[in-house]
Design a protein around this motif. Structure first.
Motif, mmCIF file in Angstrom:
data_model
loop_
_atom_site.group_PDB
_atom_site.id
_atom_site.type_symbol
_atom_site.label_atom_id
_atom_site.label_comp_id
_atom_site.label_asym_id
_atom_site.label_seq_id
_atom_site.Cartn_x
_atom_site.Cartn_y
_atom_site.Cartn_z
ATOM 1 N N ASN A 260 64.594 -9.563 40.615
ATOM 2 C CA ASN A 260 64.833 -11.128 40.574
ATOM 3 C C ASN A 260 65.268 -12.205 42.117
ATOM 4 O O ASN A 260 66.051 -12.480 41.896
ATOM 5 N N TYR A 261 64.463 -11.929 43.066
ATOM 6 C CA TYR A 261 64.757 -11.697 44.353
ATOM 7 C C TYR A 261 63.678 -12.509 45.627
ATOM 8 O O TYR A 261 62.477 -11.617 44.749
ATOM 9 N N LEU A 262 62.994 -13.138 45.763
ATOM 10 C CA LEU A 262 62.640 -13.145 46.470
ATOM 11 C C LEU A 262 62.816 -13.634 48.606
ATOM 12 O O LEU A 262 63.741 -13.797 48.465
ATOM 13 N N LEU B 156 64.802 -15.829 43.300
ATOM 14 C CA LEU B 156 63.286 -15.634 42.898
ATOM 15 C C LEU B 156 63.159 -17.306 42.292
ATOM 16 O O LEU B 156 62.470 -17.890 42.604
ATOM 17 N N TYR C 217 56.593 -19.740 38.449
ATOM 18 C CA TYR C 217 57.595 -19.495 37.907
ATOM 19 C C TYR C 217 58.392 -19.667 36.522
ATOM 20 O O TYR C 217 58.658 -19.089 35.745
ATOM 21 N N LYS D 277 58.063 -11.208 45.993
ATOM 22 C CA LYS D 277 58.618 -10.850 44.712
ATOM 23 C C LYS D 277 59.587 -10.073 45.678
ATOM 24 O O LYS D 277 59.057 -8.425 44.899
#
Length: 177
Positions: A50-52, A77, A172, A47
């Protein structure tokens, strides 16, 4: 040959050079090995706000030398909850509302501002992000190739990546990540 770029490209996330030297903003939320040996490929779910970033890393030996690989695939994400549902939709038969017979890829879908799709490969599926170049910070400005993470049947089912992914997606959705 460059792919057709239909959507604006998002700026790349900083590159992860080594899985054991993550940037300060990176949090490992899970990992899964594709096999039972320590040198089998490792999938790390990282993580980054807000991104993966999904990092695939492994050591290989060929040409008389050791080679370290650390590949990075970036998504929003929300892909954690989106992908298992999109894959189920992709697998649904046409008579049950799925794609037409012989379809190789789903329609692009906006997932938190990034255009994602699920496609078929000869050994499984591919998760595509058309909003990010596959080379990230190393991208050639004159050549575009979308990010594409290949996931074979064995990895998804036998080694449990799909179950693992669904569990992360549930976390999530509940705001636990």
């Amino acid at each position: 040959m460059s792919y057709v770029q239909n959507y604006p490209l998002l700026p790349p996330l900083p590159k992860i050079e080594r899985h054991d030297q993550l940037p300060d903003d990176a949090v490992v939320i899970g990992q899964l090995r594709e096999g039972y040996k320590q040198d089998d490929p490792l999938y790390m779910f990282i993580k980054r706000g807000n991104y993966l970033s999904i990092v695939l890393t492994y050591d290989d030996h060929w040409g008389g030398q050791d080679h370290y690989t650390c590949d990075q695939y970036d998504f929003p994400l929300k892909v954690l909850s989106w992908f298992p549902k999109a894959l189920a939709d992709f697998q649904r038969p046409p008579a049950a509302g799925g794609l037409h017979a012989g379809a190789m890829i789903s329609k692009d879908e906006d997932v938190d501002g990034e255009m994602l799709a699920v496609g078929s490969t000869t050994r499984g599926y591919a998760l595509k992000n058309r909003s990010r170049d596959s080379k990230g910070v190393d991208a050639d400005p004159d050549y575009y190739e979308p990010t594409s993470l290949s996931l074979d049947y064995e990895l998804l089912n036998d080694f449990g990546l799909l179950r693992f992914w669904k569990d992360l997606g549930d976390k999530y959705e509940k705001g636990l990540l």
